[in-house]
Design a protein around this motif. Sequence first.
Motif, short mmCIF file in Angstrom:
data_model
loop_
_atom_site.label_atom_id
_atom_site.label_comp_id
_atom_site.label_asym_id
_atom_site.label_seq_id
_atom_site.Cartn_x
_atom_site.Cartn_y
_atom_site.Cartn_z
N ARG A 180 -1.12 7.01 2.40
CA ARG A 180 0.25 6.73 1.99
C ARG A 180 1.12 7.86 2.53
N MET A 212 -4.94 -0.89 -5.32
CA MET A 212 -5.78 -1.78 -4.53
C MET A 212 -6.47 -2.81 -5.44
N ARG A 258 0.84 -1.19 0.00
CA ARG A 258 0.00 0.00 0.00
C ARG A 258 0.88 1.25 0.00
N TYR A 264 -5.98 0.11 2.89
CA TYR A 264 -6.22 1.23 1.99
C TYR A 264 -7.05 2.34 2.62
#
Length: 95
Positions: free
Chosen positions: A68, A43, A37, A64
């Motif tokens: 990030r 995803m 991720r 997710y």
Amino acid sequence: MRKLMLYFLVVLPSISLAEQPSCEDVSDLARDVMRNRQANIPMAEMMKATEGMPMVQSIIKEAYKIPRYGSEEFKRDAMTDFSNNWYMACLESGE
């Protein structure tokens, strides 16, 4: 990307076919999902690679929801925290 696919083809079937994966397996899987991720692996690719593996897909969905990060330190922290959270959940589910 090649490493991701190899992982899903070799490691995950053994985890998903086991009656009850160990908490260490769950923790390792969670860490690797978060690593992917943080590496910006889409995803959709991860979900497609894990069709028929509901536990793994649950981990992916949760990963997710976490942003990030740009810094390597924050990425490592995210992987460790995510792995620890899944490890704890696994331990608590066995009580």
